[in-house]
Scaffold this active site. Structure first.
Site, PDB file in Angstrom:
ATOM      1  N   LYS A 170       0.829  -1.219   0.000  1.00  0.00           N
ATOM      2  CA  LYS A 170       0.000   0.000   0.000  1.00  0.00           C
ATOM      3  C   LYS A 170       0.864   1.270   0.000  1.00  0.00           C
ATOM      4  O   LYS A 170       0.580   2.214  -0.753  1.00  0.00           O
ATOM      5  CB  LYS A 170      -0.923  -0.023   1.222  1.00  0.00           C
ATOM      6  N   LYS A 238       0.762  11.490   5.550  1.00  0.00           N
ATOM      7  CA  LYS A 238       1.022  10.369   6.478  1.00  0.00           C
ATOM      8  C   LYS A 238       1.496   9.141   5.695  1.00  0.00           C
ATOM      9  O   LYS A 238       2.476   8.484   6.064  1.00  0.00           O
ATOM     10  CB  LYS A 238      -0.262  10.082   7.258  1.00  0.00           C
TER      11      LYS A 238
HETATM   12  P1  NAD Z   1     -11.294   9.732   8.047  1.00  0.00           P
HETATM   13  O1  NAD Z   1     -10.504  10.640   8.919  1.00  0.00           O
HETATM   14  O2  NAD Z   1     -12.413  10.275   7.212  1.00  0.00           O
HETATM   15  O3  NAD Z   1     -11.921   8.523   8.930  1.00  0.00           O
HETATM   16  C1  NAD Z   1     -11.290   7.993  10.062  1.00  0.00           C
HETATM   17  C2  NAD Z   1     -12.374   7.655  11.070  1.00  0.00           C
HETATM   18  O4  NAD Z   1     -11.757   7.078  12.230  1.00  0.00           O
HETATM   19  C3  NAD Z   1     -13.140   8.897  11.554  1.00  0.00           C
HETATM   20  O5  NAD Z   1     -14.536   8.650  11.506  1.00  0.00           O
HETATM   21  C4  NAD Z   1     -12.658   9.088  12.981  1.00  0.00           C
HETATM   22  O6  NAD Z   1     -13.621   9.673  13.846  1.00  0.00           O
HETATM   23  C5  NAD Z   1     -12.359   7.659  13.377  1.00  0.00           C
HETATM   24  N1  NAD Z   1     -11.436   7.530  14.493  1.00  0.00           N
HETATM   25  C6  NAD Z   1     -10.286   8.208  14.719  1.00  0.00           C
HETATM   26  N2  NAD Z   1      -9.701   7.784  15.861  1.00  0.00           N
HETATM   27  C7  NAD Z   1     -10.514   6.807  16.345  1.00  0.00           C
HETATM   28  C8  NAD Z   1     -10.446   5.970  17.500  1.00  0.00           C
HETATM   29  N3  NAD Z   1      -9.441   6.064  18.373  1.00  0.00           N
HETATM   30  N4  NAD Z   1     -11.447   5.087  17.708  1.00  0.00           N
HETATM   31  C9  NAD Z   1     -12.471   4.989  16.823  1.00  0.00           C
HETATM   32  N5  NAD Z   1     -12.595   5.756  15.713  1.00  0.00           N
HETATM   33  C10 NAD Z   1     -11.615   6.639  15.493  1.00  0.00           C
HETATM   34  O7  NAD Z   1     -10.233   8.983   7.125  1.00  0.00           O
HETATM   35  P2  NAD Z   1     -10.530   8.167   5.784  1.00  0.00           P
HETATM   36  O8  NAD Z   1     -10.286   9.035   4.630  1.00  0.00           O
HETATM   37  O9  NAD Z   1     -11.819   7.449   5.930  1.00  0.00           O
HETATM   38  O10 NAD Z   1      -9.298   7.122   5.836  1.00  0.00           O
HETATM   39  C11 NAD Z   1      -9.284   6.023   6.730  1.00  0.00           C
HETATM   40  C12 NAD Z   1      -8.056   5.162   6.414  1.00  0.00           C
HETATM   41  O11 NAD Z   1      -8.166   4.676   5.072  1.00  0.00           O
HETATM   42  C13 NAD Z   1      -6.725   5.928   6.492  1.00  0.00           C
HETATM   43  O12 NAD Z   1      -5.741   5.078   7.016  1.00  0.00           O
HETATM   44  C14 NAD Z   1      -6.453   6.291   5.037  1.00  0.00           C
HETATM   45  O13 NAD Z   1      -5.070   6.471   4.807  1.00  0.00           O
HETATM   46  C15 NAD Z   1      -7.016   5.072   4.335  1.00  0.00           C
HETATM   47  N6  NAD Z   1      -7.447   5.323   2.946  1.00  0.00           N
HETATM   48  C16 NAD Z   1      -8.282   6.381   2.667  1.00  0.00           C
HETATM   49  C17 NAD Z   1      -8.678   6.599   1.346  1.00  0.00           C
HETATM   50  C18 NAD Z   1      -9.600   7.737   0.975  1.00  0.00           C
HETATM   51  O14 NAD Z   1      -9.793   7.967  -0.242  1.00  0.00           O
HETATM   52  N7  NAD Z   1     -10.193   8.475   1.921  1.00  0.00           N
HETATM   53  C19 NAD Z   1      -8.221   5.745   0.320  1.00  0.00           C
HETATM   54  C20 NAD Z   1      -7.421   4.666   0.658  1.00  0.00           C
HETATM   55  C21 NAD Z   1      -7.029   4.462   1.973  1.00  0.00           C
END
Ligand code: NAD
Length: 299
Positions: A170, A238
């Site tokens: 990834k 990140k």
């Molecule tokens: P985001 O910030 O929208 O979602 C993260 C969620 O985790 C939030 O709802 C937040 O409230 C929750 N959270 C944070 N700390 C927490 C805890 N201690 N306990 C419970 N919930 C908690 O981020 P995202 O864009 O949805 O990305 C999530 C993951 O997926 C990341 O690692 C990101 O790198 C990866 N990712 C995102 C995308 C994208 O297009 N958004 C694509 C591929 C991978």
């Protein structure tokens, strides 16, 4: 089979929704009350901690910002480890550090829990459509158990190898996506500065040897000046930091990635970390005092 899902943000929400739509009972937890409420409105049950999720579930998924939050959910107060028991499978869909993923996997394994690192690629749009790529590191038997569930989330599910290897694949993929994006933005800016119509330039590049995922994905947002996320520059930073750390650990020079992370630092210093990755174009635009915008056809 009772499923759990921890972290229902931008990409977690559509992934969790697919599991519900496939007919599974899903118990969710998120620290953000409105994200939790949105998931409940889509048919999930609500829990008040990762521990409560793990106690009630056979398989727990998570989609969290990064290593700090993943470690907290796994090992912190009222974390998954507090409900550890043999047979529990934990599938982390977040983009994590390979080293942290391996360490958590070993710690949880000592308590009987099997952890898979299973980061995803394809963005929120891919998550909505169920077309993500999912790259899984960890135990082969646990992978076979969760494979049918992952196929609700992603059209392309790969087992990469041992624990941490999903995260390696990834961070390599994302470093390539970011470097390709900056190259595409730089090229667009040069052509537009020289007087070529942005849409025509885009169409030419996409049918020529300069084509890329970035060139397909981003122009509609850049042309509209719409930098709402999607995938934030903060999360991209990140991910790229994780790739550069891996390069450090293995003494692999990462010249392109280093250039790219400095441009991301500039975006974040200018208060744009919460913008979509397509907003990295603004860093280049600011340097030249110009913008690459195109009114929608028909205006
Ligand atoms: P985001 O910030 O929208 O979602 C993260 C969620 O985790 C939030 O709802 C937040 O409230 C929750 N959270 C944070 N700390 C927490 C805890 N201690 N306990 C419970 N919930 C908690 O981020 P995202 O864009 O949805 O990305 C999530 C993951 O997926 C990341 O690692 C990101 O790198 C990866 N990712 C995102 C995308 C994208 O297009 N958004 C694509 C591929 C991978």
């Amino acid at each position: 089979m009772q499923l759990g899902f921890i972290g229902v943000g931008n990409i977690g929400t559509p992934m969790c929704r697919h599991l519900i739509e496939a007919g599974h009972d899903v118990l969710v937890f998120d620290v953000h009350p409105s994200n939790l409420a949105r998931m409940v409105s889509l048919g999930a049950q609500q829990a008040d901690s990762p521990k409560a999720v793990a106690l009630a579930c056979d398989i727990v998924f998570s989609s969290l910002p990064g290593p700090r939050e993943i470690e907290h959910v796994a090992l912190g107060t009222d974390g998954l480890a507090d409900a550890a028991r043999p047979g529990l499978i934990y599938v982390d869909l977040s983009t994590n550090s390979p080293t942290v993923a391996q360490r958590l996997c070993a710690t949880l394994a000592a308590k009987g829990v099997t952890m898979l690192d299973a980061p995803v690629s394809g963005g929120v749009a891919g998550a909505e459509q169920g077309t993500l790529a999912v790259m899984v590191g960890g135990d082969a038997n646990a992978f076979e158990t969760v494979r049918p569930l992952l196929q609700h989330i992603g059209a392309n599910v790969f087992r990469v190898g041992d624990s941490g290897s999903g995260c390696v694949a990834k961070v390599v993929n994302n470093m390539l996506a970011f470097v390709n994006s900056m190259a595409a933005f730089e090229g667009m800016l040069l052509g537009v500065k020289a007087g070529v119509d942005p849409q025509i330039l885009h169409d030419i590049v996409q049918s020529s040897s300069g084509a890329s995922w970035a060139m397909r994905q981003f122009p509609h947002k850049i042309f509209a000046g719409d930098f709402s996320p999607g995938f934030t520059i903060d999360l991209a930073h990140k991910d790229l930091r994780l790739a550069l750390e891996l390069g450090d650990e293995l003494s692999v020079p990462l010249v392109m990635g280093s250039v790219c992370i400095n441009l991301m630092r500039q975006a974040r210093a200018n208060g744009r970390g919460g913008n979509d990755l397509s907003g990295m174009m603004q860093v280049l635009e600011d340097n030249l005092g110009m913008q690459v915008r195109q009114p929608p056809k028909g205006n």
